[in-house]
Design an enzyme around this catalytic site. Structure first.
Site, PDB file in Angstrom:
ATOM      1  CG  HIS A 108      -1.846  -1.101   1.390  1.00 33.96           C
ATOM      2  ND1 HIS A 108      -2.933  -1.299   0.560  1.00 33.96           N
ATOM      3  CD2 HIS A 108      -1.894  -2.110   2.298  1.00 33.96           C
ATOM      4  CE1 HIS A 108      -3.603  -2.369   0.960  1.00 33.96           C
ATOM      5  NE2 HIS A 108      -2.996  -2.877   1.998  1.00 33.96           N
TER       6      HIS A 108
HETATM    7  O1  RIB Z   1      -5.152   0.659   4.215  1.00 32.80           O
HETATM    8  C1  RIB Z   1      -3.754   0.587   4.153  1.00 32.80           C
HETATM    9  C2  RIB Z   1      -3.122   1.724   4.888  1.00 32.80           C
HETATM   10  O2  RIB Z   1      -3.480   1.675   6.268  1.00 32.80           O
HETATM   11  C3  RIB Z   1      -1.588   1.651   4.870  1.00 32.80           C
HETATM   12  O3  RIB Z   1      -1.077   2.927   4.984  1.00 32.80           O
HETATM   13  C4  RIB Z   1      -1.285   0.847   6.098  1.00 32.80           C
HETATM   14  O4  RIB Z   1       0.037   1.095   6.586  1.00 32.80           O
HETATM   15  C5  RIB Z   1      -2.301   1.418   7.054  1.00 32.80           C
HETATM   16  O5  RIB Z   1      -1.790   2.647   7.578  1.00 32.80           O
END
Ligand code: RIB
Ligand code: CA
Length: 325
Positions: A249
């Site tokens: 992500h």
């Molecule tokens: O949904 C994914 C996000 O939420 C990423 O940034 C993960 O590290 C959490 O912070």
């Protein structure tokens, strides 16, 4: 080599945050001016201890400004994700003798992240890009406290939201926007250039087998060995994976700055549901009549050349920190 882009990274480390930090620090295109921490994946003290620890491992020869910010969202109780990232926020790696981390590290970190964001953005000769990898609490607070300073930002690059990919914490909401919907909506309504990397893209970007961790673990330097063990644990422990998949992500958000040509962007006027019902935190495109309310359109990554981006992220992590700032 063109001059590097000055960036400030606001983060809630977090396994994928750690990989995003490693990617940014290993990328000559970016100059990391400061790191600020926010509560999200784990509480603020743990996120801050992790950030200090990560900077020592990932950039041992560089002095990078670090400050901690909000321990709670703007208007809600904190929701964390230890079930995804482990109780230490790093897939349990800090319980490993070689990678122990002091739990009191955060006590020495200044607690002025919002002022640091305002100062770094407001006084930089070259416009700074804010890369927001956690709930947007600190960034929203900086916009509230000094919008004119924040208007000097080149952009706010956000990992968060979901257009058509459903949620990862509820069926509707992505975690960062769920934890602090008020902050996310404020950033999207700020009028600043916002670039969003949502789940629609990040669900396509995963480390799915052991080749990456094997390559990293075979490196002599502690940085590579740490990243290899982190990925191995995250995949094996299923902390952030689905069936052994580790979703990238936060590195994807950094990737939109490094390789924009590999992402398909659309312009959308966006709102975030700030209610307390099922849709809490859901990101929605609004009709154009919202544009009149100063809500400028955000650039949203809606598709990606996934194989190319994953392999470039991996190659950057393997090549490592042999860049001098
Ligand atoms: O949904 C994914 C996000 O939420 C990423 O940034 C993960 O590290 C959490 O912070
Ligand atoms: Ca994060």
């Amino acid at each position: 080599m063109p001059t590097s882009i000055p960036v400030l990274i606001d983060t809630d480390p977090g396994v994928d945050d750690a990989l995003a930090l490693a990617l940014a620090l290993a990328s000559p295109e970016l100059s990391v001016r400061a790191v600020t921490t926010v509560a999200g994946n784990v509480d603020l003290a743990t996120a801050t201890a992790n950030a200090a620890y990560l900077l020592r491992i990932l950039a041992p020869d560089r002095e990078i400004r670090l400050a901690q910010g909000f321990a709670q969202p703007l208007a809600r109780e904190l929701v964390t994700a230890e079930e995804v990232h482990g109780s230490d926020g790093l897939a349990g790696i800090t319980s490993h003798d070689r990678w122990r981390r002091s739990s009191t590290e955060s006590l020495d970190v200044p607690a002025d992240a919002v002022d640091v964001i305002i100062e770094e953005v407001g006084t930089s000769a070259e416009p700074v890009t804010v890369i927001a990898l956690g709930p947007l609490t600190n960034v929203a607070a900086a916009l509230r406290r000094d919008l004119s300073a924040m208007r000097r930002a080149a952009a706010i690059v956000v990992m968060g939201g979901s257009l058509h990919a459903g949620g990862n914490v509820t069926p509707h909401a992505e975690f960062n926007f769920y934890v602090d919907p008020e902050a996310a909506d404020l950033v999207l309504a700020s009028g600043l250039p916002v670039i969003v990397t949502p789940l629609d893209v990040t669900h396509q970007l995963a480390v799915s087998d052991e080749t990456v961790e094997s390559r990293l673990l075979s490196l002599a330097d502690p940085r590579g060995a740490f990243l290899g063990e982190l990925i191995r644990r995250a995949r094996a422990e299923q902390f952030t994976g689905r069936g052994g998949k580790l979703l990238l992500h936060d590195p994807a958000a950094v990737g939109t700055m490094l390789w924009p040509e590999l992402f398909t962007m659309e312009s959308h006027h966006l709102t975030v549901d700030c209610g307390d019902g099922d849709p809490r935190g859901a990101m929605r495109p609004t009709t154009d009549d919202d544009a009149g309310k100063g809500r400028t359109a955000a650039q949203v990554a809606v598709d990606v050349a996934a194989d190319a981006v994953v392999s470039r992220i991996v190659e950057r992590l393997v090549a490592g920190g042999d860049k001098s700032d």
